[in-house]
Structure formats: C-alpha cells, structure tokens
Design an enzyme around this catalytic site. Structure first.
Site, PDB file in Angstrom:
ATOM      1  N   GLU A  29       0.638  -1.343   0.122  1.00 51.12           N
ATOM      2  CA  GLU A  29      -0.042   0.115  -0.205  1.00 51.12           C
ATOM      3  C   GLU A  29       0.936   1.244  -0.082  1.00 51.12           C
ATOM      4  OE1 GLU A  29      -0.862   2.127   3.081  1.00 51.12           O
ATOM      5  OE2 GLU A  29      -1.008   0.540   4.898  1.00 51.12           O
ATOM      6  N   LYS A 173      -3.080  -1.229  14.608  1.00 51.69           N
ATOM      7  CA  LYS A 173      -2.376  -0.393  15.270  1.00 51.69           C
ATOM      8  C   LYS A 173      -2.543  -0.067  16.759  1.00 51.69           C
ATOM      9  CE  LYS A 173      -2.826   2.484  11.480  1.00 51.69           C
ATOM     10  NZ  LYS A 173      -2.594   2.002  10.279  1.00 51.69           N
TER      11      LYS A 173
END
Ligand code: PSU
Ligand code: MN
Length: 322
Positions: A29, A173
């Site tokens: 990405e 995350k």
C-alpha cells in the site's frame, strides 16, 4: 468517464507477466508512504519493502492513484515522487473516497481498503501493510465520558470482510481500541492469526497484551491456513499478524502508554476523520523521539518479506489466482 475499475488499472509489465504466469506477486500500500512516515524514511521503507518481496522470490506491486489511473506497481521515480510530494498534496484514498480520488488530478495514496480493492481487481491475492486500521479509541463512547461516540471505525475492517485476500501486518495499530477491533473482525468473519506466538502482535510492540484469536507456529503453517481459508470461498480476507523484529520493537508498556497519551491529545485538539491516524502516528514519533518510526519501518519491511514467502508458497495453486 464511465470507466470500470478494471479499465482504470495500469499494471506494470513485470507484474502483469508474473500474474499471467501464475508467479507470486505481493501488493503493497502507499498511504503508509504518504501519510504514515516522514520523508525520506518513507521512500527508504518503500524501496526496502519492494526489495524484501523480491528477496522472498515474489514480485512487488506498490499501489497508488495518479491522474485517474490506478497504478499497480510503481517504478522508482514514481515512488520518489509520491514520497516527496508536498504535505497535503496527496489524497488519502479509501473505499469511500476512491471515486473522488480517481476523478481528481494528481496523486492519491491507497489505504488498506483501497489497496485491497485494486489488488483484487488486478488478481493479486497477497498484500502486506504495517498495521491495519480498526476501531478508534472512543469510537464506541466511554462510560462516563462527556464526548459522544465518534463512530470512527476504519473502512479497512469492512474491506477485510468482503474481499478475499491474505493480508500480512504487525497487528492492529496500537492507537486503536484493539479489543473492539477484534470483536468487529470476529463479527464480520475475518480470521486474525498470530504467527510464531500466542499473543496478538501490537504493531510497534511485540505484543498487544491480548491473546490472538488464533495462532500458528510459523510461516509454513500460516500459508497452509491461508490457502485453506481462500479455498473455502467465504469471501473474506485472512489477516496474518507477524511481530515487529525484536531489535526495533518498542517495549510493550511504552507503546501502550504513548498510544493512550497521543489519543488523549488528539481528542483535546479535536482531530477527527481520515486525518486522525496520520496525526497520531506523527505525534507518537515526536513523543518517542523517532523510536516509533524505526519500529514502524522495521515492521513494514518484515511484513513485506513474510508476505513474499506466503505468496511463493501459494503460487501455482488456485488460491493465488482467485
Ligand atoms: N500501516 C502503517 N502506517 C499507516 C497505515 C498502515 O504502518 O499509515 C495506514 C493504512 O493505509 C491504513 C490506514 O489503511 O493507515 C488506516 O487509516 P484509517 O484509520 O483512517 O482508516
Ligand atoms: Mn476513520
């Protein structure tokens, strides 16, 4: 201007040839380049990730959007241009903003959700990122909180539920509400698998402090499970979580503490929406004096290497071709 997504793909010849021959390809990405890391660390990590995929025996395809086209595979000058673009000039493209990104001039970077959409359209089944998005802290409200729930839940989770793919990351995350993120993934039928340990990896820390829903001992076992998952045709992705390399990891308690501090500060500063994740990552980099950036770069490159190994193991089976 009624072009389908497929009509808008510019697949790099090397990638197209590998796909046609059934050779392993790994999608990478680009939001972590444009919005996740500072220049020049961002271009260094993009190059190192591509090199890691090649080292594993697969072909890298970094995804981004430029002038209405989805680039499947960037050459080195494109990587540099995207990474060095002035702050604010690159749009962050996710599923809800994909059409806007494709109808404006210039660069957009693809998040996990947009990268999965593009990779699936191109026929790529393995994808590496740093950390998936998820349920932000405060998204569901807190007992006794004065703020109403923000409902900030990443479109990454929805995409993982609806696009069959193997996604390699270092865990959700640490800035997120990780237990809530796990619950959403469970509800939406997305397996979350720790590789090589029982704890769920914690992005820049080795452990999130939470047991992973499932774990496998090594990359071979991860590839077998991924193959089985894709073969069932359930339509969802499988998320393989590999811990950040030990020599670059933040201690577990520090990662937790700085994530909580940054989240409180973002709340007080009124940061919302797609700007929130980049703001938190930059704030944590400042609080840790760059230690989080070193952990983040190391985990991204490691994820790319593991994704390359997974793609090599899946290549030549129907799972790699959709
Ligand atoms: N992993 C990183 N850094 C990042 C991201 C992932 O190490 O910046 C990006 C991915 O593109 C992911 C996005 O999709 O963060 C999540 O953003 P949001 O929370 O706004 O959905
Ligand atoms: Mn969001």
């Amino acid at each position: 201007m009624t072009r389908s997504l497929r009509d808008r793909l510019d697949i790099r010849p090397e990638v197209a040839e590998a796909l046609a021959a059934g050779r392993p390809v790994v999608a990478l990405e680009s939001t972590l380049i444009s919005h996740g890391l500072p220049y020049p660390e961002n271009v260094a990590v993009a190059r190192a990730s591509e090199a890691a995929v090649r080292e594993a025996g697969a072909v890298p395809a970094t995804m981004a959007i430029r002038d209405g086209r989805v680039l499947v595979g960037l050459d080195d000058s494109a990587l540099e241009a995207l990474a060095a673009a002035p702050a604010g000039s690159v749009m962050k493209a996710a599923r809800p903003s994909l059409s806007a990104a494709l109808t404006r001039p210039g660069w957009s970077a693809t998040t996990v959700s947009a990268t999965m959409i593009a990779a699936h359209a191109a026929g790529i089944a393995v994808f590496a990122t740093g950390g998936i998005g998820g349920v932000h802290r405060g998204a569901l409200g807190q007992p006794g909180a004065t703020e109403p729930p923000s409902f900030d839940i990443s479109s990454d989770l929805e995409e993982l539920a609806r696009t069959p793919m193997v996604v390699v990351c270092a865990g959700p995350k640490a800035i997120l509400d990780v237990p809530a993120t796990l619950e959403v993934l469970e509800t939406r039928g997305v397996p979350l698998v720790a590789v090589g340990q029982d704890d769920l990896p914690g992005f820049t820390a080795r452990s999130s402090g939470i047991a992973a829903p499932w774990s496998v001992p090594n990359v071979d076992a991860a590839a077998e499970l991924a193959r089985a998952h894709l073969a069932l045709g359930l339509g969802s992705a499988i998320v393989l979580c590999v811990p950040v390399p030990a020599d670059a990891a933040l201690p577990d308690e520090i990662a937790q503490r700085v994530a909580e501090q940054a989240a409180r500060e973002a709340d007080a500063a009124g940061v919302r929406g797609p700007a929130l994740t980049p703001w938190l990552l930059a704030r944590i980099a400042a609080i840790t004096d760059g230690a989080s950036v070193r952990a983040n770069t190391a985990l991204i490159v490691n994820d790319a290497l593991v994704a390359g190994r997974i793609a090599v193991r899946l290549a030549g089976t129907s799972a790699s071709r959709r």
